[in-house]
Design an enzyme around this catalytic site. Structure first.
Site, mmCIF file in Angstrom:
data_model
loop_
_atom_site.group_PDB
_atom_site.id
_atom_site.type_symbol
_atom_site.label_atom_id
_atom_site.label_comp_id
_atom_site.label_asym_id
_atom_site.label_seq_id
_atom_site.Cartn_x
_atom_site.Cartn_y
_atom_site.Cartn_z
ATOM 1 N N SER A 94 -16.226 -28.576 -29.351
ATOM 2 C CA SER A 94 -14.776 -28.436 -29.411
ATOM 3 C C SER A 94 -13.988 -29.566 -28.772
ATOM 4 O O SER A 94 -12.794 -29.684 -29.021
ATOM 5 C CB SER A 94 -14.358 -27.118 -28.750
ATOM 6 O OG SER A 94 -14.682 -27.124 -27.375
ATOM 7 N N HIS A 121 -16.202 -22.398 -32.834
ATOM 8 C CA HIS A 121 -15.118 -23.246 -33.341
ATOM 9 C C HIS A 121 -15.232 -23.496 -34.849
ATOM 10 O O HIS A 121 -14.500 -24.340 -35.381
ATOM 11 C CB HIS A 121 -15.079 -24.569 -32.579
ATOM 12 C CG HIS A 121 -14.664 -24.400 -31.153
ATOM 13 N ND1 HIS A 121 -13.341 -24.356 -30.759
ATOM 14 C CD2 HIS A 121 -15.397 -24.214 -30.031
ATOM 15 C CE1 HIS A 121 -13.283 -24.170 -29.452
ATOM 16 N NE2 HIS A 121 -14.509 -24.086 -28.991
ATOM 17 N N LYS A 157 -10.329 -17.199 -32.125
ATOM 18 C CA LYS A 157 -9.841 -18.509 -32.556
ATOM 19 C C LYS A 157 -9.343 -18.403 -34.002
ATOM 20 O O LYS A 157 -8.230 -17.952 -34.231
ATOM 21 C CB LYS A 157 -10.913 -19.567 -32.326
ATOM 22 C CG LYS A 157 -11.162 -19.784 -30.830
ATOM 23 C CD LYS A 157 -12.166 -20.850 -30.529
ATOM 24 C CE LYS A 157 -12.212 -21.182 -29.054
ATOM 25 N NZ LYS A 157 -12.580 -20.045 -28.180
#
Length: 429
Positions: free
Chosen positions: A188, A216, A247
């Site tokens: 990330s 991610h 996320k």
């Protein structure tokens, strides 16, 4: 003993190293993502968030919000306790089925956060495998590192994405000894991608189990949002796939997926699961809605990729020190903790743009950066505003712009192709 002085000295050390973190008081505006209200001692005003991990804005998708509200109205706000004590709320049962399907696995298990899912799953797997050794990528997230530590197993750290080094370590171990290779798909801070298929090849060759963190990448890549492993057609080759609901899916929680025996064993032995209150039904219902939407809609992913590519392009054209990234992560090198904080403060205070500085220990000293995450809602105007603001800030605090002269233009091309280990010009030089 003066306990308070010890705490005060610890905080003072962070200030001295320009590592003390201040959290901006932000109030996101529903329906107007990425706009938010920033509240300071002076006033409250609207700003644009450029560093959110709500990568696709699904946290404000009308269907997701309605699913959350509807579940709260019918089932209440809380989960009522641990699943061991209070049972499992039905939206959570359906959510785990949906996650197993997303990754092509037999079962899934939801935790209260991605940190807890990594810590609990890795430590439990390694404890259950007799004399297990964990082979961990050197840039793995802190939650994975903590899982390795808590397992008490022998660990071997392989150089980041270095297949030769990984194989060298695997060769040194008996084939009969249990081995767990733990790595991420998208890293990330740099935005680079692991060679998942080739790591799976090595796991097959040397009899190792694989554990892949797709935090991610889930929702962001693959035809249904299953992550890089889905995009690359290798999901079936990974033993355990871990992800997050916080996320791209826009809600809260972490999870693991794998075979029924593996997931059941973790469910039965992981203290981080057994002794933690379950995810509330409202959050489970919202996450379920988000996942189902992104399984069938690529519009959000496509728009995000377009905006990320455009952002990278105009940053380079402006001479800003973009670090190489193969993904939606857009890191801009600063290289000094104090200047990184100054840049962040100026962007917020003078340009109404919020980008949190990334300093040590999240990244190594000398690799401080601003980490930008364009979303489907960061349109061309917002991108142009961002680049204008960054250029102004860079000049104000004396950071180099590669577009200022021809010699630096060639240096910019090199810098843009480097990652965390790159040697950049000294900050301000």
């Amino acid at each position: 003993m003066n306990y308070q002085s010890i705490f005060a000295e610890a905080i003072a050390a962070l200030h001295a190293e320009n590592r003390y973190r201040i959290f901006a008081d932000l109030e996101r505006i529903a329906g107007r993502f990425p706009a938010a209200i920033w509240r300071s001692e002076q006033d409250a005003r609207e700003v644009i968030i450029w560093c959110s991990n709500d990568y696709l804005g699904m946290g404000q998708h009308p269907a997701v919000v309605e699913a959350m509200c509807g579940a709260a109205r019918t089932m209440g706000a809380g989960a009522g306790g641990t699943r061991n004590i209070s049972g499992t709320n039905h939206p959570l049962v359906v959510l785990e089925d949906e996650l197993a399907d997303l990754h092509g696995k037999e079962a899934a298990l939801v935790f209260t956060s991605g940190f807890v899912s990594n810590e609990a799953a890795i430590s439990t797997i390694a404890k259950l495998l007799p004399d297990c050794v964990i082979l961990s990528d050197e840039l793995n997230h802190a939650s994975m590192i903590e899982g390795v530590r808590r397992s008490g197993a022998q660990k071997m750290i392989f150089r980041h994405n270095d297949l030769d080094h990984l194989e060298e370590l695997l060769k040194s171990l008996s084939r009969e000894r249990p081995k767990l290779i733990a790595f991420e798909s998208v890293y990330s801070m740099d935005g680079d991608i692991a060679p998942i298929g080739k790591i799976a090849d090595l796991a097959d060759k040397y009899g190792a189990m694989t554990y892949l963190d797709e935090v991610h990448a889930v929702g962001m890549y693959g035809g249904r949002g299953g992550g890089i492993a889905e995009r690359d057609g290798v999901m079936h080759r990974i033993d355990v796939i871990e992800g997050t609901l916080a996320k791209a899916f826009g809600t809260l929680g972490g999870y693991i997926t794998g075979s029924q025996p593996t997931i059941d064993a973790i469910r039965s032995y992981a203290q981080g699961f057994i002794f933690t209150t379950a995810l509330p039904p409202a959050i489970a219902a919202a996450a379920l809605t988000s996942i189902r939407h992104l399984k069938t809609s690529s519009a959000e992913r496509d728009a995000q990729q377009r905006h990320a590519a455009l952002t990278k392009q105009v940053l380079v054209e402006a001479g800003l020190p973009l670090m190489n990234s193969d993904t939606h992560i857009v890191p801009i090198h600063v290289g000094d903790a104090n200047l990184c904080k100054q840049a962040s403060d100026l962007l917020l205070e003078e340009h109404d743009i919020y980008i949190q500085p990334i300093n040590y220990p999240t990244v190594p000293r000398g690799q401080e950066r601003l980490r930008i995450t364009p979303t489907p809602f960061h349109d061309e105007k917002l991108i142009a505003d961002l680049v204008s603001a960054l250029t102004s800030v860079w000049r104000t605090i004396g950071l180099p712009l590669f577009a200022d002269n021809e010699d630096n233009r060639s240096n910019q091309a090199v810098a843009a192709g480097n990652t965390r280990r790159a040697v950049f010009p000294p900050a301000g030089g």
